[in-house]
Write a protein that holds these residues in place. Structure first.
Motif, PDB file in Angstrom:
ATOM      1  N   ALA A 167       0.234  57.205  -9.032  1.00 22.63           N
ATOM      2  CA  ALA A 167       1.333  56.250  -8.868  1.00 22.63           C
ATOM      3  C   ALA A 167       1.131  55.512  -7.557  1.00 22.63           C
ATOM      4  O   ALA A 167       0.832  56.114  -6.529  1.00 22.63           O
ATOM      5  N   TYR A 168       1.258  54.190  -7.608  1.00 18.29           N
ATOM      6  CA  TYR A 168       1.131  53.401  -6.390  1.00 18.29           C
ATOM      7  C   TYR A 168       1.992  52.158  -6.528  1.00 18.29           C
ATOM      8  O   TYR A 168       1.919  51.461  -7.547  1.00 18.29           O
ATOM      9  N   SER A 169       2.778  51.890  -5.506  1.00 19.20           N
ATOM     10  CA  SER A 169       3.666  50.730  -5.520  1.00 19.20           C
ATOM     11  C   SER A 169       4.438  50.695  -6.844  1.00 19.20           C
ATOM     12  O   SER A 169       5.126  51.661  -7.163  1.00 19.20           O
ATOM     13  N   ASP A 170       4.295  49.621  -7.622  1.00 18.72           N
ATOM     14  CA  ASP A 170       5.079  49.533  -8.860  1.00 18.72           C
ATOM     15  C   ASP A 170       4.260  49.818 -10.118  1.00 18.72           C
ATOM     16  O   ASP A 170       4.653  49.445 -11.208  1.00 18.72           O
ATOM     17  N   VAL A 171       3.094  50.462  -9.950  1.00 18.27           N
ATOM     18  CA  VAL A 171       2.307  50.791 -11.146  1.00 18.27           C
ATOM     19  C   VAL A 171       2.025  52.291 -11.254  1.00 18.27           C
ATOM     20  O   VAL A 171       2.035  53.012 -10.262  1.00 18.27           O
ATOM     21  N   VAL A 172       1.767  52.706 -12.479  1.00 19.78           N
ATOM     22  CA  VAL A 172       1.369  54.084 -12.746  1.00 19.78           C
ATOM     23  C   VAL A 172       0.125  54.033 -13.631  1.00 19.78           C
ATOM     24  O   VAL A 172       0.121  53.382 -14.670  1.00 19.78           O
ATOM     25  N   LEU A 173      -0.927  54.691 -13.162  1.00 18.93           N
ATOM     26  CA  LEU A 173      -2.175  54.712 -13.927  1.00 18.93           C
ATOM     27  C   LEU A 173      -2.351  56.102 -14.523  1.00 18.93           C
ATOM     28  O   LEU A 173      -2.390  57.092 -13.794  1.00 18.93           O
ATOM     29  N   ASP A 174      -2.426  56.157 -15.836  1.00 22.26           N
ATOM     30  CA  ASP A 174      -2.586  57.443 -16.515  1.00 22.26           C
ATOM     31  C   ASP A 174      -4.067  57.793 -16.591  1.00 22.26           C
ATOM     32  O   ASP A 174      -4.867  57.044 -17.150  1.00 22.26           O
ATOM     33  N   ARG A 175      -4.421  58.934 -16.007  1.00 24.37           N
ATOM     34  CA  ARG A 175      -5.836  59.292 -15.884  1.00 24.37           C
ATOM     35  C   ARG A 175      -6.417  59.821 -17.192  1.00 24.37           C
ATOM     36  O   ARG A 175      -7.633  59.875 -17.349  1.00 24.37           O
ATOM     37  N   SER A 176      -5.571  60.248 -18.122  1.00 20.58           N
ATOM     38  CA  SER A 176      -6.143  60.763 -19.368  1.00 20.58           C
ATOM     39  C   SER A 176      -6.207  59.674 -20.441  1.00 20.58           C
ATOM     40  O   SER A 176      -7.158  59.639 -21.225  1.00 20.58           O
ATOM     41  N   THR A 177      -5.235  58.773 -20.482  1.00 23.17           N
ATOM     42  CA  THR A 177      -5.254  57.735 -21.524  1.00 23.17           C
ATOM     43  C   THR A 177      -5.801  56.406 -21.018  1.00 23.17           C
ATOM     44  O   THR A 177      -6.070  55.499 -21.810  1.00 23.17           O
ATOM     45  N   HIS A 178      -5.932  56.274 -19.680  1.00 24.47           N
ATOM     46  CA  HIS A 178      -6.372  55.018 -19.056  1.00 24.47           C
ATOM     47  C   HIS A 178      -5.392  53.874 -19.318  1.00 24.47           C
ATOM     48  O   HIS A 178      -5.787  52.718 -19.387  1.00 24.47           O
ATOM     49  N   GLU A 179      -4.121  54.225 -19.472  1.00 22.61           N
ATOM     50  CA  GLU A 179      -3.091  53.198 -19.623  1.00 22.61           C
ATOM     51  C   GLU A 179      -2.507  52.868 -18.257  1.00 22.61           C
ATOM     52  O   GLU A 179      -2.290  53.757 -17.425  1.00 22.61           O
ATOM     53  N   LEU A 180      -2.246  51.588 -18.067  1.00 28.19           N
ATOM     54  CA  LEU A 180      -1.638  51.126 -16.826  1.00 28.19           C
ATOM     55  C   LEU A 180      -0.230  50.650 -17.142  1.00 28.19           C
ATOM     56  O   LEU A 180      -0.036  49.814 -18.023  1.00 28.19           O
ATOM     57  N   LYS A 209       2.978  47.978 -20.575  1.00 26.19           N
ATOM     58  CA  LYS A 209       1.863  48.917 -20.625  1.00 26.19           C
ATOM     59  C   LYS A 209       0.622  48.211 -21.156  1.00 26.19           C
ATOM     60  O   LYS A 209       0.715  47.492 -22.145  1.00 26.19           O
ATOM     61  N   VAL A 210      -0.507  48.396 -20.465  1.00 22.42           N
ATOM     62  CA  VAL A 210      -1.752  47.847 -21.005  1.00 22.42           C
ATOM     63  C   VAL A 210      -2.823  48.934 -21.007  1.00 22.42           C
ATOM     64  O   VAL A 210      -2.804  49.855 -20.190  1.00 22.42           O
ATOM     65  N   GLN A 211      -3.750  48.794 -21.922  1.00 24.04           N
ATOM     66  CA  GLN A 211      -4.870  49.726 -22.020  1.00 24.04           C
ATOM     67  C   GLN A 211      -6.035  49.185 -21.193  1.00 24.04           C
ATOM     68  O   GLN A 211      -6.384  48.007 -21.307  1.00 24.04           O
ATOM     69  N   LEU A 212      -6.624  50.026 -20.355  1.00 27.73           N
ATOM     70  CA  LEU A 212      -7.782  49.592 -19.573  1.00 27.73           C
ATOM     71  C   LEU A 212      -9.071  50.095 -20.205  1.00 27.73           C
ATOM     72  O   LEU A 212      -9.120  51.202 -20.736  1.00 27.73           O
ATOM     73  N   ALA A 213     -10.095  49.257 -20.150  1.00 34.68           N
ATOM     74  CA  ALA A 213     -11.427  49.711 -20.545  1.00 34.68           C
ATOM     75  C   ALA A 213     -11.953  50.645 -19.459  1.00 34.68           C
ATOM     76  O   ALA A 213     -11.442  50.644 -18.331  1.00 34.68           O
ATOM     77  N   LEU A 214     -12.966  51.447 -19.787  1.00 29.59           N
ATOM     78  CA  LEU A 214     -13.429  52.482 -18.853  1.00 29.59           C
ATOM     79  C   LEU A 214     -13.780  51.920 -17.468  1.00 29.59           C
ATOM     80  O   LEU A 214     -13.331  52.434 -16.453  1.00 29.59           O
ATOM     81  N   LYS A 215     -14.557  50.853 -17.423  1.00 28.64           N
ATOM     82  CA  LYS A 215     -14.968  50.306 -16.116  1.00 28.64           C
ATOM     83  C   LYS A 215     -13.777  49.736 -15.349  1.00 28.64           C
ATOM     84  O   LYS A 215     -13.695  49.867 -14.140  1.00 28.64           O
ATOM     85  N   GLU A 216     -12.877  49.101 -16.067  1.00 32.06           N
ATOM     86  CA  GLU A 216     -11.657  48.591 -15.415  1.00 32.06           C
ATOM     87  C   GLU A 216     -10.885  49.755 -14.800  1.00 32.06           C
ATOM     88  O   GLU A 216     -10.417  49.691 -13.666  1.00 32.06           O
ATOM     89  N   TYR A 217     -10.757  50.817 -15.584  1.00 27.73           N
ATOM     90  CA  TYR A 217     -10.054  52.012 -15.115  1.00 27.73           C
ATOM     91  C   TYR A 217     -10.709  52.566 -13.845  1.00 27.73           C
ATOM     92  O   TYR A 217     -10.050  52.866 -12.862  1.00 27.73           O
ATOM     93  N   GLN A 218     -12.037  52.692 -13.881  1.00 30.20           N
ATOM     94  CA  GLN A 218     -12.749  53.296 -12.745  1.00 30.20           C
ATOM     95  C   GLN A 218     -12.598  52.440 -11.480  1.00 30.20           C
ATOM     96  O   GLN A 218     -12.459  52.962 -10.379  1.00 30.20           O
ATOM     97  N   ILE A 219     -12.636  51.117 -11.656  1.00 30.51           N
ATOM     98  CA  ILE A 219     -12.477  50.219 -10.506  1.00 30.51           C
ATOM     99  C   ILE A 219     -11.072  50.351  -9.921  1.00 30.51           C
ATOM    100  O   ILE A 219     -10.891  50.511  -8.712  1.00 30.51           O
ATOM    101  N   LEU A 220     -10.067  50.340 -10.793  1.00 29.30           N
ATOM    102  CA  LEU A 220      -8.697  50.436 -10.300  1.00 29.30           C
ATOM    103  C   LEU A 220      -8.420  51.810  -9.682  1.00 29.30           C
ATOM    104  O   LEU A 220      -7.751  51.915  -8.655  1.00 29.30           O
ATOM    105  N   GLU A 221      -8.963  52.859 -10.287  1.00 23.53           N
ATOM    106  CA  GLU A 221      -8.784  54.212  -9.745  1.00 23.53           C
ATOM    107  C   GLU A 221      -9.306  54.278  -8.306  1.00 23.53           C
ATOM    108  O   GLU A 221      -8.646  54.796  -7.413  1.00 23.53           O
ATOM    109  N   LEU A 222     -10.478  53.714  -8.100  1.00 29.27           N
ATOM    110  CA  LEU A 222     -11.082  53.726  -6.761  1.00 29.27           C
ATOM    111  C   LEU A 222     -10.222  52.942  -5.762  1.00 29.27           C
ATOM    112  O   LEU A 222     -10.004  53.376  -4.633  1.00 29.27           O
ATOM    113  N   LEU A 223      -9.707  51.815  -6.203  1.00 28.09           N
ATOM    114  CA  LEU A 223      -8.845  51.012  -5.320  1.00 28.09           C
ATOM    115  C   LEU A 223      -7.538  51.747  -5.002  1.00 28.09           C
ATOM    116  O   LEU A 223      -7.081  51.752  -3.858  1.00 28.09           O
ATOM    117  N   LEU A 224      -6.960  52.391  -6.006  1.00 28.88           N
ATOM    118  CA  LEU A 224      -5.679  53.082  -5.803  1.00 28.88           C
ATOM    119  C   LEU A 224      -5.848  54.298  -4.904  1.00 28.88           C
ATOM    120  O   LEU A 224      -4.990  54.608  -4.092  1.00 28.88           O
TER     121      LEU A 224
END
Ligand code: CA
Length: 227
Positions: A128-141, A150-165
């Motif tokens: 959880a960060y600011s006004d978003v929640v990133l689900d690590r098992s479903t990769h939903e933002l 709610k949006v579904q992230l592709a794997l690389k999108e997920y990995q990039i956002l995870e690193l930033l968060l």
């Protein structure tokens, strides 16, 4: 989450790597102590699984060298039954946990989850960060207030956002993205990151989030909170 697996038994290594990848971990596997130490010194891993009996340099020597170089990545030692002394020495040298071979893979996964949870700002399986929640098992933002956003992230999108968060106060260089997400032996080009970042920006806008991914010219990317 990026894991380094240092284990010389090829068959075991392959089984573990496959299993970990299924659990959405990125995995680099190496098969001797010297390469293990080289990879680990990069400091890019969230956890290291380190076998004790390794060719070229033992797991305990690798552990000692890493802690001496102030690499504080959590380390899970793999030990054989007969190596009780090594186990104690390993914990003294700064290992975080150990597993005795043979072990159930479920046990390994549970230890890894526990060890990686300690580190960041994880609540269960979400970041959880600011006004978003990133689900690590479903990769939903998800946008903060409503489950509709709610949006579904592709794997690389997920990995990039995870690193930033996970490093929300830092500027992440393009080199670091490449290392963390594509790995050492890669042909990934920097403009691949730009493409995924532009997708991510659209998705953040789509859920009405106030966070933005800001490009720092010539350096990399960082998160900016517009609240
Ligand atoms: Ca071994």
């Amino acid at each position: 989450m990026k894991l380094l697996l240092i284990e010389d038994e090829r068959q075991l290594s392959e089984v573990l790597a496959t299993l970990l990848k299924q659990q959405k971990y990125a995995v680099d596997a190496v098969y001797d102590g010297i390469s293990g130490e080289e990879y680990a010194l990069s400091g890019i891993y969230d956890l290291i699984v380190l076998d004790i009996m390794l060719p070229k340099k033992s797991g305990l020597e690798v552990l000692r060298a890493l802690r001496k170089e102030k690499i504080d990545t959590p380390i899970l030692l793999l030990t054989a039954k007969s190596e009780i002394e090594d186990k104690i020495l390993g914990l003294d040298l700064g290992a975080d946990d150990y597993l005795t071979k043979p072990f159930a893979t479920g046990e390994l996964l549970a230890r890894i989850r526990a060890m990686t949870r300690r580190k960041g700002e994880f609540v269960g399986d979400v970041i959880a960060y600011s006004d978003v929640v990133l689900d690590r098992s479903t990769h939903e933002l998800c946008g903060g207030d409503t489950a509709k956003n709610k949006v579904q992230l592709a794997l690389k999108e997920y990995q990039i956002l995870e690193l930033l968060l996970q490093n929300s106060k830092q500027i992440i260089s393009k080199e670091r993205f490449i290392e963390k997400i594509w790995g050492h032996d890669t042909d990934a080009e920097y403009n691949a990151i730009e493409v995924y970042v532009s997708f991510l920006r659209k998705k953040l806008a789509a859920i009405g989030s106030n966070i933005q991914i800001k490009a720092v010219r010539g350096v990399g990317y960082t998160l900016e909170d517009q609240l």
